[in-house]
Design an enzyme around this catalytic site. Structure first.
Site, PDB file in Angstrom:
ATOM      1  N   ASP A  91       1.066   6.637   7.001  1.00  0.00           N
ATOM      2  CA  ASP A  91       0.366   5.576   6.273  1.00  0.00           C
ATOM      3  C   ASP A  91       1.352   5.172   5.190  1.00  0.00           C
ATOM      4  O   ASP A  91       1.526   5.888   4.201  1.00  0.00           O
ATOM      5  CB  ASP A  91      -0.932   6.094   5.652  1.00  0.00           C
ATOM      6  CG  ASP A  91      -1.684   4.971   4.955  1.00  0.00           C
ATOM      7  OD1 ASP A  91      -1.034   4.018   4.497  1.00  0.00           O
ATOM      8  OD2 ASP A  91      -2.912   5.043   4.872  1.00  0.00           O
ATOM      9  N   HIS A  92       2.014   4.031   5.381  1.00  0.00           N
ATOM     10  CA  HIS A  92       3.169   3.745   4.521  1.00  0.00           C
ATOM     11  C   HIS A  92       2.780   3.577   3.050  1.00  0.00           C
ATOM     12  O   HIS A  92       3.627   3.672   2.177  1.00  0.00           O
ATOM     13  CB  HIS A  92       3.958   2.538   5.044  1.00  0.00           C
ATOM     14  CG  HIS A  92       3.294   1.227   4.791  1.00  0.00           C
ATOM     15  ND1 HIS A  92       2.380   0.687   5.642  1.00  0.00           N
ATOM     16  CD2 HIS A  92       3.409   0.350   3.774  1.00  0.00           C
ATOM     17  CE1 HIS A  92       1.960  -0.463   5.153  1.00  0.00           C
ATOM     18  NE2 HIS A  92       2.566  -0.694   4.017  1.00  0.00           N
ATOM     19  N   HIS A 119      -5.228   2.760   4.338  1.00  0.00           N
ATOM     20  CA  HIS A 119      -4.587   2.473   3.047  1.00  0.00           C
ATOM     21  C   HIS A 119      -5.532   2.628   1.852  1.00  0.00           C
ATOM     22  O   HIS A 119      -5.207   3.282   0.864  1.00  0.00           O
ATOM     23  CB  HIS A 119      -4.028   1.053   3.030  1.00  0.00           C
ATOM     24  CG  HIS A 119      -3.062   0.761   4.137  1.00  0.00           C
ATOM     25  ND1 HIS A 119      -2.214   1.722   4.641  1.00  0.00           N
ATOM     26  CD2 HIS A 119      -2.791  -0.373   4.820  1.00  0.00           C
ATOM     27  CE1 HIS A 119      -1.487   1.179   5.595  1.00  0.00           C
ATOM     28  NE2 HIS A 119      -1.812  -0.078   5.725  1.00  0.00           N
TER      29      HIS A 119
END
Ligand code: NAP
Length: 502
Positions: free
Chosen positions: A185-186, A248
């Site tokens: 999950d960047h 996110h």
């Protein structure tokens, strides 16, 4: 979390090497790691896809991506030449188990050349429908046999509901150890997002007031101006709730709400994050209207340009009932947060591209100053800005200079721009280096992914099963549907970045 050192010799296989993610994020990140001296002397990047490319053609395409997307700008030709001599292309259909022997041969060759067992990273930058088949074929061709030094990286979305996430976890865990699975999950790799932990747990002054006694509500808002940009066929199967909230926005919620970890070890930090998700109040199907609002954009104006509605986007069915906006009211049911609403909101085609967390403190217990001294008086707010500003801002009241006792809100600000932006790594740089070093602190563990789906499933099911009758219900360029304002107005709150409030 160990101190960063150069990783061991590495073979980095990118499934989906010809795709957008590799051109836009993965290769620019690897190139920047190379420029900053973080890659080992012995490394090989093998891109793969069905398209026929020579190594040279593939390198040239990737250079285009670096020139366009790297935070460091266009690549220096000589340095790119050196770096790209480590890049290779292997044509392969991921469904074809035999094709994986070619990867095995290449790994074997590097092993011989380097006289060392390399770390092998299988990066799945492909559509989710290929995740299982690649993992299975990697196992069949014995590419998972070098267990201690093999890693598999799975892009989002991780499942489209609880059942599919469980199935994928079960499959991956039947082949790999959990410590080898990196669910990206960047958001967790972003500097400001990591800074939430530093801010909270490296300072003594915030933690004592970080609870229901002092905090009135928390707002996590991630708004986008873009529409589908050619991703309509994928997006229409996901929607805002699956595409943004489950991953996110939940990560941001976890970092704001988690208890202090005893140490910065991967499992300790991840345990504290999972605790938050497990403490979220379960929403019963009949209560969904009280806790969640969905929306879909109609036509409107963004920065002076007319834009079409969601239904007019390419590859989106004209009668689609998919949500492009979601707002939730959540409660973390533990001692620290009992009764404090956490408002989450995300949407496409909104007024601004902006990611911000607002911690709204309670009013002072007694107002000592007469009302006329404090016309603009407002309770303290701590604003964690993730995009476009990157920093932390504390809003408080101060006396205006002059003979009278007049109060005005003022800001105290920490801005990441004070650091040289070109020196600040992109999220993917941080995460790729962590993968090569075997540090999983900033990645999602199986139980966290499943816990997040478990919380959201009543809403996912209700929205999937009952098409909205009022879509489109917000104009492009607005702040979302009026129902989202009503959702939080019930408790006397308003969205922090509503027009005029900011
Ligand atoms: P994309 O541009 O559509 O690329 C898909 C890749 O899959 C291409 O390289 C394609 O190569 C390959 N592929 C498709 N079928 C294949 C097959 N049968 N065998 C071998 N390769 C095959 O997709 P993307 O945008 O890069 O996204 C990839 C993944 O990353 C998705 O899960 C997405 O959700 C996730 N993601 C993307 C972004 C982004 O910014 N793009 C951001 C976050 C997450 P060939 O056509 O050459 O076969």
């Amino acid at each position: 979390m160990p101190k960063k050192t150069k990783p061991e010799p590495t073979v980095f296989i990118v499934f989906g090497g010809t795709g957008d993610l590799n051109a836009r994020k993965i290769t620019p990140a690897l190139f920047n790691l190379y420029l900053d001296g973080w890659l080992p002397d012995e490394f090989a990047i093998i891109g793969t896809g069905r398209t026929e490319f020579t190594d040279e053609q593939f390198r040239k395409n990737l250079l285009g991506g670096v020139d366009q997307f790297s935070r460091k700008g266009k690549a220096d030709k000589k340095i790119w030449q050196e770096f790209s001599s480590h890049i290779f292309y292997q044509v392969a259909d991921v469904n074809n188990a035999k094709a994986y022997d070619k990867f095995a041969d290449r790994i074997e060759q590097h092993k011989k050349d380097w006289e060392k067992d390399p770390c092998v990273v299988h990066y799945l930058a492909v559509a989710p429908r290929f995740f299982s088949v690649i993992a299975e074929n990697v196992a069949k061709s014995k590419l998972a046999d070098y267990l201690p030094t093999t890693r598999i990286v799975v892009e989002k979305p991780f499942g489209r509901d609880l059942e599919s996430a469980k199935e994928l976890n079960a499959l991956l865990q039947s082949i790999f150890d959990e410590s080898q699975i990196y669910r990206i999950d960047h958001y967790l790799g972003k500097e400001t997002v990591q800074n939430i932990l530093a801010f909270r747990f490296a300072n003594a002054m915030f933690e004592p007031i970080w609870n229901r006694n002092y905090i009135d509500n928390v707002q996590i808002s991630v708004s986008e101006q873009l529409g589908m940009e050619g991703r309509g066929s994928y997006y229409d199967t996901a929607g805002a709730l699956r595409d943004m909230v489950q991953n996110h926005l939940f990560q941001l919620l976890c970092l704001v709400a988690m208890e202090p970890p005893v140490s910065y070890e991967a499992d300790e930090v991840r345990n504290r994050r999972v605790d938050v998700v497990n403490a979220l109040r379960r929403i019963r199907p009949e209560e969904i209207g009280e806790y969640a609002v969905r929306g879909q954009y109609g036509a409107g104006w963004i920065e002076g340009e007319k834009v079409e509605s969601y239904h007019h986007e390419e590859d989106v069915p004209k009668d689609s009932s998919q949500n492009t906006y979601a707002a939730l009211k959540l409660f973390v049911e533990n001692w620290r947060w009992n009764g404090v609403p956490f408002y989450l909101r995300t949407g496409k085609r909104m007024n601004e591209k902006k990611s911000v967390i607002t911690i709204q403190f309670k009013p002072v217990p007694h107002q000592s100053f007469p009302a006329q001294t404090a016309a603009n008086w407002q309770p303290n707010r701590l604003i964690i800005e993730i995009y476009p500003c990157v920093g932390i801002r504390l809003e408080f009241q101060a006396k205006r200079p002059g003979p009278e006792m007049l109060l005005s809100p003022v800001d105290m600000q920490f801005n990441y721009d004070e650091f040289d932006a070109a020196d600040t790594p992109e999220a993917y740089e941080t995460l790729l280096l962590d993968i090569m070093e075997g540090d999983s602190t900033l990645f999602m563990r199986a139980d966290q992914v499943e816990a997040a789906w478990r919380v959201l499933m009543p809403i996912v099911d209700a929205w999937d099963d009952t098409p909205a009758t009022d879509f489109p219900n917000y104009e492009s360029g607005s702040w979302g549907p009026a129902e989202a304002d009503a959702l939080i107005a019930k408790a006397g709150h308003s969205w922090a970045s509503a027009p005029g409030i900011d």
